[in-house]
Design an enzyme around this catalytic site. Structure first.
Site: not given
Ligand code: GLN
Length: 536
Positions: A24, A512, A387, A191-193, A514, A76
């Protein structure tokens, strides 16, 4: 000819304890430098002997983040992308296993010409090569060293960044060290030690930190800065106190307020510029507002004990919620509790306005997730499938329509009703690294679809990480099952998006989404989902 300006390097290390938020902090520094108009890259060096994060257990290590070019990386990288609002590549993720493999392959190929191959200088030179390569073309390259100073495992990385300082010139480098300040309630003292000792360890390895970021639970007294400066030799204005924040997105602003960004640019000989933080201030405002409505979302998933496992999904849901001016309450529904044939999931799902089935691997919890999708279809509850969530959605629709044997390769590879199956090129690779369908693929959306409605465009590119696909042998049946494939990969004709017909919001993707979600704007799929949940 104008001389090319050298790339400036910022190295971020950590001491005292792990989990201080080096990622972060690195991402926040990147955010502040980008806000000043600099071109910034980030790179994570991980001491694990794995070649990449694809083979790490997400329950312990957290989510595997995937870059556009298909690298399976540490979570990360997700923070980096969200704080930088940029797409990073494979070069931004370096695990020790990858470098070791390269050195050993080079040795076998005779490239060392008879030398004794050693950690120093050969392994450290290889590490530097990866860092320099990732830095190419950027004003500033920020490198985070995983682990804690003093760990046996990270020594070769620490030595590499020390040598790199000599190689590119110390005035082109800045060393940031994160430490922890414990608070003793008995004596009401910070404490900083341990921090002093950690700086001494780092100096013992040849690195003098230029900036100290001192993490603490509560805000520490300013006098701590004087003491830390005296004992560590770091100048007072280069020491930042960083107490716990309500939202991680506050960290860039806290760092900005401390004035550290100007200390950094000055040290690196970069021009002092005023940052444009308007958009980020808006993010922080939204992320810390208590709105007067709350949306209740069930995440039906396998792992219950580590929020990092679904980090990008949660961050995407949060951002979509705050851009819709609503609080978000995420509750876990433990999928495998509903795997048994007679287990009924409906009471557990009744109190939610939306259901998410995120990605996952393996058999456990699959039947429970299918039941969740069946419930969403029957009750017309907004459903977002990511997925694995798409795969479960297709099976649910088939089963609801009477094909009770519909299944997936993960549950029963011998079945005649594999509505989800692996592509031929994936068979037998289940236990191997880097072999899934990974990274960016194109998707063409149908004009008359919910998917088009949420995206507002016909052609999209999203990131993948899976082996299974919709089995195109069954695609003619979709309509009878009450679903349609509204997004198709134009190059290989695989199904990318499915949605429910006559449903308020039943949308799922083989990719995905996300990974491309950002805090500074809601991702279309998550935005659509939260809006549908709010409408319920
Ligand atoms: N397990 C499933 C596949 O391999 C879905 C994979 C996932 O959700 N990333 O296709």
């Amino acid at each position: 000819m104008v001389a090319k300006k050298p790339t400036k390097y910022i190295f971020v290390t950590g001491g005292v304890i792990s989990g201080l938020g080096k990622g972060i902090t690195a991402a926040s520094i990147a955010n502040l430098l980008k806000a000043r108009g600099f071109k910034v890259n980030l790179q994570k060096c991980d001491p694990y002997l794995n070649v990449d994060a694809g083979t790490l257990n997400p329950r312990e290590h957290g989510e595997c983040f995937v870059t556009w070019d298909g690298a399976e990386t540490d979570l990360d990288l997700g923070h980096y992308e969200r704080f930088l609002d940029d797409e990073l590549s494979q070069a931004s993720s370096l695990m020790a296993g990858r470098v070791l493999l390269k050195v050993i392959q080079d040795e076998r190929a005779g490239k060392y010409e008879g030398d004794d191959v050693q950690i120093i200088p050969h392994l450290t030179a290889a590490i530097q090569q990866y860092i320099i390569k990732a830095a190419e073309g950027y004003d500033v390259h920020i490198v985070e060293i995983g682990g804690t100073v003093g760990d046996y495992e990270s020594l070769s990385f620490i030595e590499s960044i020390r040598e790199l300082g000599l190689r590119v010139g110390l005035d082109n480098c800045l060393y940031v060290h994160l430490v922890y300040l414990p608070f003793l309630s008995a004596s009401q003292e910070t404490k900083t030690k341990p921090a002093q000792n950690s700086v001494r360890d780092l100096r013992g390895l040849g690195i003098k930190p230029d900036v100290l970021v001192a993490r603490s639970e509560k805000i520490a007294n300013d006098s701590v800065i004087k003491k830390l400066s005296l004992f560590t030799g770091v100048e007072e204005d280069a020491i930042v106190l960083l107490p716990n924040a309500t939202s991680i997105y506050q960290v860039p602003l806290t760092l900005e307020d401390s004035g550290i960004a100007n200390v950094i640019t000055k040290h690196l000989g970069l021009p002092t510029k005023k940052p444009n933080l308007k958009q980020w201030q808006e993010v922080v405002k939204l992320a810390t507002t208590n709105f007067d409505k709350t949306v209740n979302i069930a995440v039906v998933a396998k792992y219950m004990d580590n929020t990092d496992t679904y980090l990008s999904v949660f961050e995407a849901l949060k951002a979509a919620a705050w851009w819709n001016n609503t609080n978000l309450k995420i509750s876990w529904v433990k999928a495998e509790d509903f795997d048994a044939e007679n287990a009924d999931i409906s009471t557990d799902l009744a109190k939610f306005e939306g259901i998410v089935v995120p990605g996952g691997f393996g058999v456990r919890g699959l039947e429970g997730k299918i039941k969740a999708a069946q419930y969403a279809l029957k009750q017309k509850v907004p459903y977002l499938g990511l997925c694995l969530g798409l795969q479960m959605g297709v099976i649910a629709a088939a089963r609801n329509a009477g094909l009770s044997d519909a299944t997936t390769f993960e549950l029963n590879p011998q079945s005649k009703f594999l509505v989800i199956n692996t592509m031929a090129d994936q068979v037998g690779k289940e236990m191997t690294g880097g072999t899934m369908r990974l990274g960016n693929y194109n998707c063409h959306l149908e004009k008359d679809s919910l998917a088009y409605k949420v995206y507002g465009k016909l052609d999209i590119v999203e990131r993948h990480r899976h082996r299974g696909e919709c089995n195109n042998d069954f695609i003619d049946k979709f309509k009878d099952w009450g679903i349609k494939a509204s997004g198709i990969n134009p190059d290989n004709h695989l199904v990318e998006v499915i949605e429910g017909i006559d449903q308020p919001f039943f949308l799922a993707s083989q990719f995905h989404p996300e990974f491309k979600a950002r805090p500074n704007r809601a991702h279309p799929m998550f935005d659509g989902f939260i809006k549908a949940a709010l409408n319920r």
